[in-house]
Design a protein around this motif. Sequence first.
Motif, PDB file in Angstrom:
ATOM      1  N   GLU A 617      12.120  22.536  14.476  1.00 38.70           N
ATOM      2  CA  GLU A 617      10.700  22.393  14.175  1.00 38.70           C
ATOM      3  C   GLU A 617      10.013  21.913  15.445  1.00 38.70           C
ATOM      4  O   GLU A 617      10.390  20.883  16.003  1.00 38.70           O
ATOM      5  N   ILE A 619       6.302  20.890  16.942  1.00 40.03           N
ATOM      6  CA  ILE A 619       4.952  20.501  16.521  1.00 40.03           C
ATOM      7  C   ILE A 619       4.158  20.092  17.754  1.00 40.03           C
ATOM      8  O   ILE A 619       4.676  19.380  18.616  1.00 40.03           O
ATOM      9  N   ASP A 621      -0.236  19.393  19.230  1.00 43.10           N
ATOM     10  CA  ASP A 621      -1.686  19.471  19.095  1.00 43.10           C
ATOM     11  C   ASP A 621      -2.243  20.197  20.310  1.00 43.10           C
ATOM     12  O   ASP A 621      -1.891  19.857  21.449  1.00 43.10           O
ATOM     13  N   ARG A 691      -3.396  21.165  14.982  1.00 43.46           N
ATOM     14  CA  ARG A 691      -1.958  20.858  14.935  1.00 43.46           C
ATOM     15  C   ARG A 691      -1.209  22.128  14.560  1.00 43.46           C
ATOM     16  O   ARG A 691      -1.456  22.732  13.514  1.00 43.46           O
ATOM     17  N   THR A 693       2.524  23.964  13.930  1.00 44.63           N
ATOM     18  CA  THR A 693       3.938  23.746  13.614  1.00 44.63           C
ATOM     19  C   THR A 693       4.654  25.087  13.611  1.00 44.63           C
ATOM     20  O   THR A 693       4.257  26.009  12.880  1.00 44.63           O
ATOM     21  N   LYS A 695       8.323  26.553  12.823  1.00 49.18           N
ATOM     22  CA  LYS A 695       9.538  26.108  12.148  1.00 49.18           C
ATOM     23  C   LYS A 695      10.466  27.288  11.898  1.00 49.18           C
ATOM     24  O   LYS A 695      10.039  28.332  11.412  1.00 49.18           O
ATOM     25  N   LYS A 704       2.304  27.213  11.158  1.00 55.54           N
ATOM     26  CA  LYS A 704       1.239  26.565  10.395  1.00 55.54           C
ATOM     27  C   LYS A 704       0.158  26.062  11.325  1.00 55.54           C
ATOM     28  O   LYS A 704       0.448  25.592  12.426  1.00 55.54           O
ATOM     29  N   ASN A 707      -1.877  22.222   7.547  1.00 63.31           N
ATOM     30  CA  ASN A 707      -0.985  22.452   6.404  1.00 63.31           C
ATOM     31  C   ASN A 707      -1.016  23.905   5.934  1.00 63.31           C
ATOM     32  O   ASN A 707      -0.362  24.250   4.950  1.00 63.31           O
ATOM     33  N   GLN A 709      -0.153  27.792   6.222  1.00 70.32           N
ATOM     34  CA  GLN A 709       0.749  28.749   6.862  1.00 70.32           C
ATOM     35  C   GLN A 709      -0.054  29.963   7.298  1.00 70.32           C
ATOM     36  O   GLN A 709      -0.795  30.550   6.517  1.00 70.32           O
ATOM     37  N   GLU A 746       6.341  17.450  19.742  1.00 69.39           N
ATOM     38  CA  GLU A 746       7.604  16.987  19.170  1.00 69.39           C
ATOM     39  C   GLU A 746       8.513  18.184  18.931  1.00 69.39           C
ATOM     40  O   GLU A 746       8.065  19.235  18.468  1.00 69.39           O
ATOM     41  N   TYR A 747       9.789  17.998  19.262  1.00 66.39           N
ATOM     42  CA  TYR A 747      10.784  19.035  18.984  1.00 66.39           C
ATOM     43  C   TYR A 747      11.971  18.362  18.321  1.00 66.39           C
ATOM     44  O   TYR A 747      12.476  17.352  18.825  1.00 66.39           O
ATOM     45  N   SER A 750      15.577  21.025  12.473  1.00 67.79           N
ATOM     46  CA  SER A 750      14.975  21.217  11.162  1.00 67.79           C
ATOM     47  C   SER A 750      16.020  20.977  10.079  1.00 67.79           C
ATOM     48  O   SER A 750      17.177  21.393  10.203  1.00 67.79           O
TER      49      SER A 750
END
Length: 916
Positions: A617, A619, A621, A691, A693, A695, A704, A707, A709, A746-747, A750
Amino acid sequence: VLPLVVWPTEGHLPCFSYLCLHQLPMKLIASLLFRSALCFQAPRELQSPEALSLLQLQASASSCVNSGVDPVALLQLGTASSTVCDGEGSDPMSLLQLRGQRVVTEVCACSKKSDPLCDCDDDDDDDEDPTVGSKRPRKSRKGKGKGKRKNKKRATTTTTTTTTTTGKAMTCLAWGDPHFETFDGQKMNYYGPGEYYLVQSPVVMVQGKYEINPKWPKAAVMTSFAVGGAVMRGHRLVVENNKGVAKVLYDGEPILQEFPSSFNNDLISARFDKTVSDHKRAKNKQGFLFLLPNDITLAVLQYQGQYIDLTITMPRFPGKIDGHCGNFNGNKEDDTREAMFGRGTSGEVKEGDSMFTTHVKGQKSPELDISDCDPKAIEFAEEHCDGLDSEVHYEACVFDVCLTGDLEYEDSEEDLEELAEGWWVHRLVDKPMQLKRGSYLGKVQGFEEFELSLDITPKSKQDGWRSIFHMTDGPLYKNCCEEGNRVPGLWFHKKSTRLHVRMSRTGKGNDGCDPKEELPVGETTTVRVKVQGPYMVVFFADRVVCVSGNFAKKYSPGKRMAALGGDSWHEAADATIANVLYYKARPFPIGELIGRVPVALQRGQFLGTIQTFEQFELIFDIKPSGTQKNWASILHFTKELHRNHGEEGDRIPGIWFRKDSTKLHIRVSRKGKANDGCDPKEEVPMNKVTRVTVKLAGPLLTVKFGNRQVCANNRYSDKVPSMQNVFAYSADPWYLPALAELSNVEYQESKGYPHGELIEEPTKLQRNVYVGTIDPVANFELSFVLNPSGTRKGWSNILHFTEDMTRNCCKPGDRVPGIWFFKKTTRLHIRSSRDAKGNDGCDPKEQLPMNKDTQVTVRQAEGKLVVKFGDKVVCETKAGRYKDAYKPKDRVAVYVADPWHEAADATISKMTWKEL
């Protein structure tokens, strides 16, 4: 009242007295071009950026601001290269925090007795590379012991602080029983036994063990330290001093047992010798030196007094840093023991977090000072500690010698002043040197894997190849093109400041790597050439500007390589070089992914190496501020430092903006297709933080925004396995950088998508809400409570189970099941795949009542599909119709509601699913 104008000798511009400057009209001030040194005590009206801008301060001017001027206003002029001499009352950290790595600001102390022109000390050694260090002139020790030291004036040390993305490397000293000089320069003492964090950070952890010294049972000394954290990749380094004998353990196994000896792997380089430094202490005592990734260096001096003295040198990493070495924020005032305890940082290590084999429980530090010492012992201590340059070290020496009577403490203070990390480091040039043909710089020990660093300032472009720096191996010391003739050599291309970088390797004496971009004329660029592993890398500061993967078979240099700047075979470049260092290569840094402070993307910005995972995952910004005409890089993780794409593992992942757009182009390698991925259709909004994401779990790659997708690809059943030492860029060196700021990157591995965590509490339906996955089965029972509050003009989705997240309809597996409201109604449209028909189903004729809860049950078993409202059957297929009910091949994704239709105007609750 007019200002006093002082006219110096011919050729100099005037300096205006600060006495009456505030009386002048602003327009009159604006007409004066201050091109010489400007020194004034600014009135309020001159402290705004607009007012200072009117003064037309030049970037080359040395502007000395006494107390009262706003340093923020000064730096907003853009004088990033100016030297700002800070008088009492200015906050140097406010200068440094303005522009991160864009600002290179030297802060030096100007006393009130300074010359009005504020002639600052240009020779301050503190802005030299702390990983090398240079000898400072020492006070004469003549007359040692002939008088007391109480009223002597002592020289003070001025600290230069520079911020970059991770910060300039600074040093924390821990010595004696134990004393600390923190990264920010504060003296702090802690005398209680126990285990404490010297450094606690997201990148590195250093723990120290303090135990009672039998020679003086009132205070503890540091007997051991341990190193762990992300930079150690799960490994652990422990150094213990057992009754004057040092033991070094790497993952519990002894290393560096013989004297002299060395230990090297792909993570650390370590040495036990008398030659770890050029300085006095290293020559006279056995020492240890540990070089870790991310420019972290630990230097240890071994003493017979059953304690360890230690220096920790490292940059300021993103995230929280604290411990007995301080919080490394540039403000020494909050590094006192009282301040640390005040912010809840005792530094004590809990037993479960200890990296030592035996744990020492912490005790409160006793309050001790020089008043606890006998007056005669004070006199004895002052005599023996006389001559130390640093007030901090002098006072600590007096304290230790006085209370212990042990002169080894005196030696520790003296030698800490000279301690540096000169481990196989050659400093060839310090201050700027104008290049001349055939300038001989000396001979050095060569290394197969090395790093060359130098500051280059071009003054003009010239005809012909122009030499900058050339190292050549003996015994013939030739120009070209045999192995060893260029190890390395740097030139400017003809009529250009583009670098031509050549380096010998086995089989080819003149290989290399030439950056495409030129060095800016009149500006200083730190150029680094690094050969390590199969790579030769050229950096401009921390940016990778050229990479070659041809150096798996490296040239083995001799012990006496000649260094020239420029060489004897070419005309010298019209440029200066400074801070020329040649040293054994450190491991590539562990990836420091970007923290909370937004960072503007730069081409070739190398973050370091990371471990990647089969399921991950990522993530981050991102805030776009514009578009590029071509593909624009954001993040790129690759197993080969020099390769963009073409093989599995080259993009794991890689993320770009498309041409003239902020639409994301996301690539993640899988087996059989190195450049597969998922591209959202919508753009990332301009000048707003989004943000993102990315995954990968199971067969699904999803993207995403917040929130929501926005993209999915289910072709990842056969993924690229986890890898070590993957190279991370932001942005990569092969494309333009995206015009954007990146933060909170962040990595992590998952844990997969949630398994059947369906909805319990009443939830308003929203488009494109992914809630998890369920097991693949042919027969099931799905139940939920639905409360409609309105209708839609078109089909409106309630829930959708699908084997393929990229497709709505109509192959087997696309709807297993899917449930909608018909247009302008609350009548249910229920679809569930079977082998022969992907979009079969059963639609009840009656509508659901508005604004009331209805229990809906969909049961697929025994060859038929049945729908109930409460206990009432409202729809049922013929027996045997679903004897070929479709069974998905992998886990099924659950949407409530799906991304392909408008969400139904309804609330859903008590949603359960089970296999039959």
